[in-house]
Design an enzyme around this catalytic site. Structure first.
Site, PDB file in Angstrom:
ATOM      1  CG  ASP A  43      -0.396  -0.024   2.610  1.00  0.00           C
ATOM      2  OD1 ASP A  43       0.755  -0.295   2.581  1.00  0.00           O
ATOM      3  OD2 ASP A  43      -1.159   0.087   3.540  1.00  0.00           O
ATOM      4  CB  SER A  44       4.595   1.642  -0.090  1.00  0.00           C
ATOM      5  OG  SER A  44       4.709   0.607  -0.818  1.00  0.00           O
ATOM      6  CG  ASP A  82       0.720  -4.195   2.081  1.00  0.00           C
ATOM      7  OD1 ASP A  82       1.036  -5.052   2.570  1.00  0.00           O
ATOM      8  OD2 ASP A  82       1.363  -3.042   1.940  1.00  0.00           O
ATOM      9  CE  LYS A 112       3.235  -6.050   3.912  1.00  0.00           C
ATOM     10  NZ  LYS A 112       2.798  -4.652   4.427  1.00  0.00           N
ATOM     11  CD  GLU A 114       1.023  -1.535   7.730  1.00  0.00           C
ATOM     12  OE1 GLU A 114       0.601  -0.694   8.672  1.00  0.00           O
ATOM     13  OE2 GLU A 114       1.266  -1.132   6.905  1.00  0.00           O
ATOM     14  CD  GLU A 182       8.411  -0.285   7.049  1.00  0.00           C
ATOM     15  OE1 GLU A 182       7.124  -1.111   6.964  1.00  0.00           O
ATOM     16  OE2 GLU A 182       8.428   0.906   6.626  1.00  0.00           O
TER      17      GLU A 182
HETATM   18  O1  KIV Z   1       3.609  -0.996   1.467  1.00  0.00           O
HETATM   19  C1  KIV Z   1       4.735  -1.330   1.467  1.00  0.00           C
HETATM   20  O2  KIV Z   1       5.608  -1.150   0.344  1.00  0.00           O
HETATM   21  C2  KIV Z   1       5.434  -2.352   2.538  1.00  0.00           C
HETATM   22  C3  KIV Z   1       6.641  -2.528   2.680  1.00  0.00           C
HETATM   23  C4  KIV Z   1       7.517  -1.486   2.857  1.00  0.00           C
HETATM   24  C5  KIV Z   1       7.025  -3.703   3.675  1.00  0.00           C
HETATM   25  O3  KIV Z   1       4.346  -2.551   3.430  1.00  0.00           O
END
Ligand code: KIV
Length: 268
Positions: A43-44, A82, A112, A114, A182
């Site tokens: 989600d970056s 994510d 994934k 968090e 992280e």
């Molecule tokens: O969203 C993302 O790119 C991430 C990584 C930084 C692990 O979760």
């Protein structure tokens, strides 16, 4: 395509696992050609693709759209996508539905999420119950930046270290098959990697995790800043700027299009 048991074997035999983010078809094709072990549709993308200051505006629709584009470019690479902010924080039914959509429509292999609070463990359990492989994410979890007061390294105090370690153990017990750590001290990254059975992937978690993940734009030098934990292998911004400038100059100087670029050219 590598699968979860391959990642466990890699941990056992101490073969580092390589993971990189990708957000679209053409970058996914490059990842697959590079034989990276795992692609993360992170989600970056809210920050590096859409220009938001953080990841909090990203929606399920965004993640599904980008995840399915990545799959089309990387048919033979394991893809983790994510779950965005608030997609797994409400009721269990919504959590299960959202996770399933990342596989059904986003064509991911795993999801994934968090955090490691007790409600997060419930979310993990519910998703795992739907036969969906889950990756955890602890430490500097970007969806919690307002709680942390910014992008700050976590686990510096002993009580924070203890909490992160405990959450990692509980997430493993609940059924995650992999954990991203992280922005934490190297010592904590090593402690968790050595003591947990699941593969641990670090980003700013030091040299002793079972693998590393970096953001596509950072690796290729397309970000404005290079964080301490990151490295750019090429200065993409300079290379692409020069290329676009050359194109622009060729148009301005009437060098492009040349005769070879034209259908049925007029012979002067
Ligand atoms: O969203 C993302 O790119 C991430 C990584 C930084 C692990 O979760």
């Amino acid at each position: 395509m590598l699968n979860i048991s391959d990642f466990y074997k890699m941990k056992e035999s101490q073969v580092p696992i390589s993971m990189i983010t990708a957000y679209d078809y053409s970058s996914a094709q490059i990842c697959e050609k590079s034989q990276v072990d795992i692609i993360l549709v992170g989600d970056s993308l809210g920050m590096v693709v859409y220009g938001h200051p953080d990841t909090l505006n990203v929606t399920m629709d965004d993640m599904i759209r980008h995840s399915s584009a990545v799959r089309k470019g990387a048919l033979d690479t394991f893809i983790i996508t994510d779950l965005p902010y608030m997609s797994y924080h409400l009721d269990i039914k919504t959590t299960k539905y959202n996770a399933s959509q990342l596989l059904i429509k986003g064509l991911a292999d795993a999801v994934k999420l968090e955090g490691g609070s007790s409600s997060r463990l419930d979310a993990v359990k519910a998703i795992v119950d739907c036969e969906i492989p889950v990756v955890g994410h602890l430490g500097l979890t970007p969806q919690s930046i307002h709680k942390f007061g910014g992008f700050k390294v976590q686990g510096k105090q002993q009580w924070e270290k203890d909490e992160i370690y405990l959450q990692a153990q509980k997430l493993q017990e609940t059924g995650i098959f992999m954990l991203v750590l992280e922005g934490i001290p190297e010592e904590l990254g090593r402690l968790i990697s050595e003591n947990l059975k699941i593969p641990i992937i670090g980003i700013g978690a030091g040299r002793y995790t079972d693998g590393q993940v970096l953001v596509w734009h950072d690796v290729l030098g397309l970000s404005n800043i290079t964080a301490k934990f990151s490295k750019k292998w090429v200065n993409g911004t300079d290379i692409f700027t020069e290329s676009v400038m050359s194109y622009k100059n060729d148009v301005k100087n009437k060098v492009f299009p040349g005769e070879e670029n034209v259908y049925f050219p007029i012979h002067k």
